[in-house]
Design an enzyme around this catalytic site. Structure first.
Site, PDB file in Angstrom:
ATOM      1  N   SER A  11      50.574  56.601  18.059  1.00 35.73           N
ATOM      2  CA  SER A  11      50.281  57.002  19.445  1.00 35.73           C
ATOM      3  C   SER A  11      50.884  58.359  19.792  1.00 35.73           C
ATOM      4  O   SER A  11      50.245  59.158  20.484  1.00 35.73           O
ATOM      5  CB  SER A  11      50.710  55.939  20.442  1.00 35.73           C
ATOM      6  OG  SER A  11      51.920  55.363  20.059  1.00 35.73           O
ATOM      7  N   LEU A  12      52.098  58.630  19.322  1.00 33.93           N
ATOM      8  CA  LEU A  12      52.627  59.977  19.564  1.00 33.93           C
ATOM      9  C   LEU A  12      51.749  61.000  18.840  1.00 33.93           C
ATOM     10  O   LEU A  12      51.497  62.101  19.348  1.00 33.93           O
ATOM     11  CB  LEU A  12      54.088  60.082  19.091  1.00 33.93           C
ATOM     12  CG  LEU A  12      55.132  59.318  19.934  1.00 33.93           C
ATOM     13  CD1 LEU A  12      56.514  59.403  19.306  1.00 33.93           C
ATOM     14  CD2 LEU A  12      55.198  59.823  21.370  1.00 33.93           C
ATOM     15  N   GLU A  70      48.017  57.964  25.976  1.00 36.60           N
ATOM     16  CA  GLU A  70      47.816  56.508  26.101  1.00 36.60           C
ATOM     17  C   GLU A  70      46.841  56.120  27.215  1.00 36.60           C
ATOM     18  O   GLU A  70      46.242  55.047  27.178  1.00 36.60           O
ATOM     19  CB  GLU A  70      49.180  55.822  26.307  1.00 36.60           C
ATOM     20  CG  GLU A  70      49.128  54.336  26.002  1.00 36.60           C
ATOM     21  CD  GLU A  70      50.489  53.661  26.040  1.00 36.60           C
ATOM     22  OE1 GLU A  70      51.507  54.307  25.713  1.00 36.60           O
ATOM     23  OE2 GLU A  70      50.524  52.468  26.397  1.00 36.60           O
ATOM     24  N   ARG A  89      53.731  42.411  13.604  1.00 39.04           N
ATOM     25  CA  ARG A  89      54.188  42.373  14.999  1.00 39.04           C
ATOM     26  C   ARG A  89      53.580  41.237  15.816  1.00 39.04           C
ATOM     27  O   ARG A  89      54.279  40.527  16.517  1.00 39.04           O
ATOM     28  CB  ARG A  89      53.785  43.677  15.704  1.00 39.04           C
ATOM     29  CG  ARG A  89      54.850  44.707  15.693  1.00 39.04           C
ATOM     30  CD  ARG A  89      54.414  45.900  16.512  1.00 39.04           C
ATOM     31  NE  ARG A  89      55.337  46.991  16.226  1.00 39.04           N
ATOM     32  CZ  ARG A  89      55.268  48.189  16.760  1.00 39.04           C
ATOM     33  NH1 ARG A  89      54.317  48.477  17.616  1.00 39.04           N
ATOM     34  NH2 ARG A  89      56.138  49.113  16.461  1.00 39.04           N
ATOM     35  N   THR A 144      56.995  58.417  26.443  1.00 38.18           N
ATOM     36  CA  THR A 144      57.505  59.429  25.496  1.00 38.18           C
ATOM     37  C   THR A 144      59.018  59.565  25.659  1.00 38.18           C
ATOM     38  O   THR A 144      59.752  59.679  24.664  1.00 38.18           O
ATOM     39  CB  THR A 144      56.832  60.797  25.770  1.00 38.18           C
ATOM     40  OG1 THR A 144      55.409  60.596  25.791  1.00 38.18           O
ATOM     41  CG2 THR A 144      57.202  61.808  24.706  1.00 38.18           C
ATOM     42  N   ARG A 152      47.143  48.920  17.114  1.00 38.60           N
ATOM     43  CA  ARG A 152      47.637  50.263  16.819  1.00 38.60           C
ATOM     44  C   ARG A 152      48.565  50.247  15.615  1.00 38.60           C
ATOM     45  O   ARG A 152      49.463  49.425  15.511  1.00 38.60           O
ATOM     46  CB  ARG A 152      48.408  50.781  18.031  1.00 38.60           C
ATOM     47  CG  ARG A 152      49.126  52.082  17.784  1.00 38.60           C
ATOM     48  CD  ARG A 152      49.980  52.436  18.966  1.00 38.60           C
ATOM     49  NE  ARG A 152      51.123  51.556  19.095  1.00 38.60           N
ATOM     50  CZ  ARG A 152      52.395  51.971  19.112  1.00 38.60           C
ATOM     51  NH1 ARG A 152      52.677  53.253  19.002  1.00 38.60           N
ATOM     52  NH2 ARG A 152      53.380  51.111  19.252  1.00 38.60           N
ATOM     53  N   HIS A 173      53.926  46.400  25.193  1.00 36.38           N
ATOM     54  CA  HIS A 173      54.505  47.627  24.639  1.00 36.38           C
ATOM     55  C   HIS A 173      53.545  48.812  24.701  1.00 36.38           C
ATOM     56  O   HIS A 173      53.945  49.934  24.983  1.00 36.38           O
ATOM     57  CB  HIS A 173      54.870  47.315  23.188  1.00 36.38           C
ATOM     58  CG  HIS A 173      55.531  48.421  22.449  1.00 36.38           C
ATOM     59  ND1 HIS A 173      56.642  49.062  22.932  1.00 36.38           N
ATOM     60  CD2 HIS A 173      55.251  48.988  21.249  1.00 36.38           C
ATOM     61  CE1 HIS A 173      57.016  49.997  22.065  1.00 36.38           C
ATOM     62  NE2 HIS A 173      56.181  49.980  21.047  1.00 36.38           N
ATOM     63  N   HIS A 186      55.416  43.951  21.614  1.00 36.14           N
ATOM     64  CA  HIS A 186      56.452  44.181  20.605  1.00 36.14           C
ATOM     65  C   HIS A 186      57.312  42.925  20.548  1.00 36.14           C
ATOM     66  O   HIS A 186      57.723  42.412  21.589  1.00 36.14           O
ATOM     67  CB  HIS A 186      57.298  45.407  20.983  1.00 36.14           C
ATOM     68  CG  HIS A 186      58.119  45.901  19.843  1.00 36.14           C
ATOM     69  ND1 HIS A 186      59.219  45.221  19.386  1.00 36.14           N
ATOM     70  CD2 HIS A 186      57.990  46.985  19.048  1.00 36.14           C
ATOM     71  CE1 HIS A 186      59.734  45.886  18.352  1.00 36.14           C
ATOM     72  NE2 HIS A 186      59.005  46.953  18.132  1.00 36.14           N
ATOM     73  N   ILE A 219      54.206  63.286  26.012  1.00 39.57           N
ATOM     74  CA  ILE A 219      53.836  64.160  24.889  1.00 39.57           C
ATOM     75  C   ILE A 219      52.444  64.764  25.079  1.00 39.57           C
ATOM     76  O   ILE A 219      52.214  65.941  24.756  1.00 39.57           O
ATOM     77  CB  ILE A 219      53.944  63.411  23.533  1.00 39.57           C
ATOM     78  CG1 ILE A 219      53.815  64.401  22.375  1.00 39.57           C
ATOM     79  CG2 ILE A 219      52.907  62.290  23.402  1.00 39.57           C
ATOM     80  CD1 ILE A 219      54.212  63.832  21.024  1.00 39.57           C
ATOM     81  N   GLU A 243      57.062  52.841   7.873  1.00 41.58           N
ATOM     82  CA  GLU A 243      57.008  51.812   8.922  1.00 41.58           C
ATOM     83  C   GLU A 243      55.933  50.790   8.587  1.00 41.58           C
ATOM     84  O   GLU A 243      55.041  51.051   7.778  1.00 41.58           O
ATOM     85  CB  GLU A 243      56.714  52.457  10.285  1.00 41.58           C
ATOM     86  CG  GLU A 243      57.934  53.141  10.874  1.00 41.58           C
ATOM     87  CD  GLU A 243      57.714  53.639  12.291  1.00 41.58           C
ATOM     88  OE1 GLU A 243      56.601  53.513  12.823  1.00 41.58           O
ATOM     89  OE2 GLU A 243      58.684  54.169  12.862  1.00 41.58           O
TER      90      GLU A 243
END
Ligand SMILES: Cc1cc2nc3c(=O)[nH]c(=O)nc-3n(C[C@H](O)[C@H](O)[C@H](O)COP(=O)(O)OP(=O)(O)OC[C@H]3O[C@@H](n4cnc5c(N)ncnc54)[C@H](O)[C@@H]3O)c2cc1C
Length: 477
Positions: free
Chosen positions: A352-353, A336, A256, A37, A347, A312, A211, A9, A102
């Site tokens: 991140s995107l 990243e 997480r 991505t 995070r 992750h 993750h 991305i 989320e």
């Protein structure tokens, strides 16, 4: 010509934006379908809802960042994310109309298209690049050439030496370097290692996000998103115990890092862990991509999926300012591979995107106005690199998993540091890059004698205010 390395991305949005602003760019990537991505699932966080604002998004990001996020970067990304998303839409990308909630977000703010939104954006940007005649070619960056702290060129496997005064690194992170991972094999930290050898400052290397629920059926890795647990999936060990409540009052909906440690601890006790999907209503409609994955492997919703926590995302990388500029003139890092300070010690999901898109889209605004990086939020340690033996990637991944993993302590970290101290870190190849970034990660994790964000030390299981600062590394000349 501006050379961009990486077609995730960050790299592709920068390429499209720069081209639309009249610059000539070439995108060079190790593997066209590599990177994160291409396999990213959930979506992009941006405060576009009527009950939301960049300030609320910033507050959530700072809370999860656990005292180490750079407020300037947080305010920048959260206020620019809605604009960057709009730019993507103006280029022709269509998001679904609903916003998802989320973990860690106090508002519904995750924009998505399908439940493979990273891939949707990747496909769209690759198509856009083709329309704009942007070359996207497979080749591998091996080294950057500098003189007096300025970029002069680079070396790739196929092209050899090329002169250039502007290089954009968008080569992603290095979470592949743990035995269990959600990442593709391209993510070996090449950009970070190559920039570091050229004198770039790197920071926050100790913060690696694991993750909790990754699976791998017949060699195909798949990330089982939080949403599954939100919709009723439960975790069982091979004794049939629903163990998550032993570790946290929220059970499967624990944060997480807590859940990752819980599953890891079950494995240490010799247990295996499975995800049971049977309680999810309307499963096939809600999770078509997982349904297809299971089908590919001859399974369905009734199958108890073996799960393990996997590396992750990496918070750290090449330290840059709000323009993506490093401390080396002409060297930019976005996505990243960079450390903007946004994520701090942890995070926030889907940030991140957003970060990759904001820095990518906005690069065209600054590319001719160099300011350079200035830092005053940590201590810089000089690190000497050396030649030596090689380790295979699998050996490195095993060492990191055992010693620089989810639960760390001085003894394990010391072991990793002493192994890497005799390994080659100077050569221009993936193994040497992997050893170098692993070494820096172990060093930073050893130095940080506290537990903060996603960095957990069982010998220092608490936060310590003296560590409210960044750990920087720079090559010792
Ligand atoms: C399974 C999964 C799901 C995720 N889901 C989400 C999500 O829902 N929302 C979110 O915000 N984040 C998510 N993330 C994280 C997010 O996807 C990544 O942080 C983000 O995509 C990184 O984008 P990037 O452009 O920086 O790098 P990447 O997309 O990783 O691309 C890196 C590129 O660099 C190239 N490259 C590497 N080394 C070299 C070299 N030496 N020379 C040339 N090219 C090189 C690779 O070929 C690749 O094309 C997820 C990650 C994973 C693994």
């Amino acid at each position: 010509m501006i050379y961009i390395f990486g077609n995730g991305i960050a790299g592709l949005s920068a390429a499209v934006s720069l081209t639309k602003s009249g610059y000539k760019v070439t995108v060079i990537t190790k593997k066209i379908t590599g990177g994160s991505t291409y396999i990213a699932k959930g979506g992009i966080a941006a405060a576009v809802g009527s009950d939301d604002s960049p300030e609320i998004h910033a507050k959530d990001t700072l809370r999860v960042g656990d005292g180490l996020s750079d407020e300037k970067a947080v305010n920048y990304v959260t206020s620019e994310a809605p604009k960057a998303v709009k730019t993507l839409e103006e280029w022709g990308f269509e998001f679904a109309t609903d916003l998802r909630l989320e973990g860690g977000h106090s508002r519904r703010r995750v924009l998505h298209k399908t439940d493979e939104t990273g891939r949707d954006i990747y496909d769209f940007l690759m198509k856009k690049a083709k329309e704009l005649n942007i070359p996207v070619v497979e080749d591998e960056l091996l080294a950057i050439k500098t003189e007096n702290n300025e970029v002069k060129g680079f070396i790739t496997r196929n092209r050899g030496e090329v002169e250039a005064d502007k290089i954009v690194l968008a080569t992603g992170g290095y979470a592949y370097l743990w035995k269990y991972t959600s990442n593709q094999s391209t993510n070996t930290g090449d950009g970070i290692a190559i920039a570091f050898r050229s004198g770039a400052l790197v920071a926050d290397m100790e913060f690696v996000q694991f993750h909790p629920t990754v699976t791998n059926l017949d060699g195909e890795t798949f990330l089982l998103t939080e949403t599954l647990r939100g919709e009723g999936a439960i975790l069982l060990n091979d004794k049939g115990e629903r163990f998550a409540f032993k570790y946290h009052e929220k059970g499967e909906l624990a944060p997480r890092d807590v859940l990752s440690r819980a599953i890891y601890t079950e494995y240490l006790k010799g247990r295996k862990v499975f995800m049971d999907l049977t309680k999810i209503e309307d499963f096939e409609n809600k999770f078509p991509v997982l349904t297809a994955y299971l089908k590919r492997h001859g399974k369905d919703k009734s199958f108890k999926i073996p799960v393990f926590p996997g590396a992750h995302f990496v918070d750290g990388g090449i330290r840059v300012n709000l323009r993506g500029e490093s401390n080396i003139k002409g060297l930019y890092a976005i996505g990243e591979v960079s450390d903007t300070g946004l994520h701090g010690a942890n995070r926030l999901a889907s940030n991140s995107l957003a970060e990759g898109l904001v820095y990518g889209v906005n690069l065209s605004l600054y590319i001719d106005k160099w300011e350079g990086l200035y830092v005053d939020d940590g201590e810089i340690e000089n690190v000497k690199l050396h030649a030596g033996n090689n380790l295979s990637l699998d050996e490195i991944r095993e060492i990191n998993w055992e010693n620089v993993g989810i639960v760390r302590n001085a003894e394990k970290l010391n072991k990793a540091i002493s192994i890497y101290s005799s390994i080659d870190m100077l050569s221009a190849n993936e193994k040497s890059n992997s050893a170098l970034v692993s070494y820096l990660t172990a060093l930073a994790a050893y130095k940080r004698t506290e537990s903060r964000g996603n960095h957990y030390r069982e010998d220092y299981p608490y936060k310590d205010d003296k560590w409210k600062k960044r750990i920087y590394f720079q090559i010792s000349k």
